[in-house]
Design an enzyme around this catalytic site. Sequence first.
Site, mmCIF file in Angstrom:
data_model
loop_
_atom_site.group_PDB
_atom_site.id
_atom_site.type_symbol
_atom_site.label_atom_id
_atom_site.label_comp_id
_atom_site.label_asym_id
_atom_site.label_seq_id
_atom_site.Cartn_x
_atom_site.Cartn_y
_atom_site.Cartn_z
ATOM 1 C CE1 TYR A 143 7.352 -18.199 50.081
ATOM 2 C CE2 TYR A 143 7.921 -17.004 52.129
ATOM 3 C CZ TYR A 143 7.886 -17.904 51.521
ATOM 4 O OH TYR A 143 8.280 -19.179 52.118
ATOM 5 C CE LYS A 190 4.770 -28.562 37.981
ATOM 6 N NZ LYS A 190 5.070 -29.629 37.950
ATOM 7 C CG ASP A 222 7.734 -31.923 39.196
ATOM 8 O OD1 ASP A 222 8.575 -31.288 38.737
ATOM 9 O OD2 ASP A 222 6.757 -32.540 38.957
ATOM 10 C CG ASP A 246 10.207 -21.707 52.391
ATOM 11 O OD1 ASP A 246 11.318 -21.645 53.417
ATOM 12 O OD2 ASP A 246 9.221 -21.950 52.450
ATOM 13 C CG ASP A 250 12.864 -26.129 55.346
ATOM 14 O OD1 ASP A 250 13.811 -25.089 55.539
ATOM 15 O OD2 ASP A 250 12.031 -26.204 56.394
HETATM 16 C C1 IPM Z 1 12.784 -19.068 55.805
HETATM 17 C C2 IPM Z 1 11.374 -19.370 56.610
HETATM 18 C C3 IPM Z 1 10.469 -18.184 56.179
HETATM 19 C C4 IPM Z 1 10.229 -18.206 54.707
HETATM 20 C C5 IPM Z 1 9.117 -18.180 57.266
HETATM 21 C C6 IPM Z 1 9.514 -18.371 58.705
HETATM 22 C C7 IPM Z 1 8.413 -16.876 56.944
HETATM 23 O O1 IPM Z 1 10.747 -20.766 56.408
HETATM 24 O O2 IPM Z 1 13.309 -18.379 55.979
HETATM 25 O O3 IPM Z 1 12.944 -20.192 55.099
HETATM 26 O O4 IPM Z 1 9.296 -18.848 54.349
HETATM 27 O O5 IPM Z 1 11.002 -17.508 54.193
HETATM 28 MG MG MG Z 2 12.046 -21.818 55.143
#
Ligand code: IPM
Ligand code: MG
Length: 355
Positions: A143, A190, A222, A246, A250
């Site tokens: 990032y 990884k 993975d 990240d 999710d």
């Molecule tokens: C998160 C989001 C952010 C990230 C984006 C919106 C930049 O997905 O906070 O998980 O990738 O960190």
């Molecule tokens: Mg995210």
Amino acid sequence: MNKKNIVVIEGDGIGPDIVAESIKVLRKIEEISDVKFEFSYYEAGGVAIDKYGHPLPEKTLEACKKADAVILGAVGGPKWDNLAGDQRPEKALLGLRGGLGLYANLRPAILHRQLKDACPLKDEIIGDSLDIMIVRELTSGIYFGERGRNKADKSAYDTMYYNEEEIERILKVGFEISLSRNKKVCVVDKANILESSRLWREVTQRVAKNYPEVECNFLYVDNAAMQLIRNPKQFDVIITENMFGDILSDEASMLTGSIGMLPSASLGGKNALYEPIHGSAPDIAGQNKANPIATILSIAMMLRHSFGMENEAQKVEKAVDAALTAGYRTGDIFSKGMKLVGTKEMGDIIANYIK
Ligand code: IPM
Ligand code: MG
């Protein structure tokens, strides 16, 4: 009187909807404690681009630096999708995280037993509950590494960079957290491919020596993604670099029923930032449909981590639990027989349960 200055960044899409409910909750906390919250509103993300031509105006960052804590809703939306990378709304998040030195992102994935029906996994996999803490490195890695384009060979590149100090400090945060949990750490990387991951492993082996009571293992990312679905109960604390965190957070959010349930705290600097892990969901913005629980639970984390108000933090978490037990659900976590409510109603109900 104990006064806390909080910078509020609503952002885009459902940001204003969900942030409003978290303010309700904090107003309720004022009633039951001797703390007063002073809120100042600043812009970041798409709204800031429209108003000031920049996703993170200097005065927003300066205000955040001076605040006792920062609440953030969400940033981004289709309107700004075609802007160049460094002018996109998401850049505001990176600017805040980097600018405030918030390298430690805690993302607890907790499945409330009342939401078992909203979790897509079978009962025998999920059991009665689930409680995983994802510790995501937030101010380095791909990032923040060098990126660019090369016109000559029509190429683009992003660099995953880590130095030992960056790795060590996030590992320490994760190991410390594991001490108050099940003393089990999984470092996700990884290392079969990436040199930066091999450095993570070296540093982990060193740091782990200081925590002999903590069981520590490694998984390739993975495999970790697969294991989260196959057997999520094997995890207690997951520590991982920025992009893997990240993605895995999710994924883990779906285990909790909805991405609308996952809060986060970004720590490591002089103050801290609290935001739900989900995005700005422009399709339902302003329609009283968004789930405010992730943001409200982020407020609980704020009370705990920034203000040492553990008691009040638990009251917020218990109020969320009570609202779910009473059968109230926003659309994302709705199942048959439950009571469908909007963003505002959910906020009111949770606030009312805080005693
Ligand atoms: C998160 C989001 C952010 C990230 C984006 C919106 C930049 O997905 O906070 O998980 O990738 O960190
Ligand atoms: Mg995210």
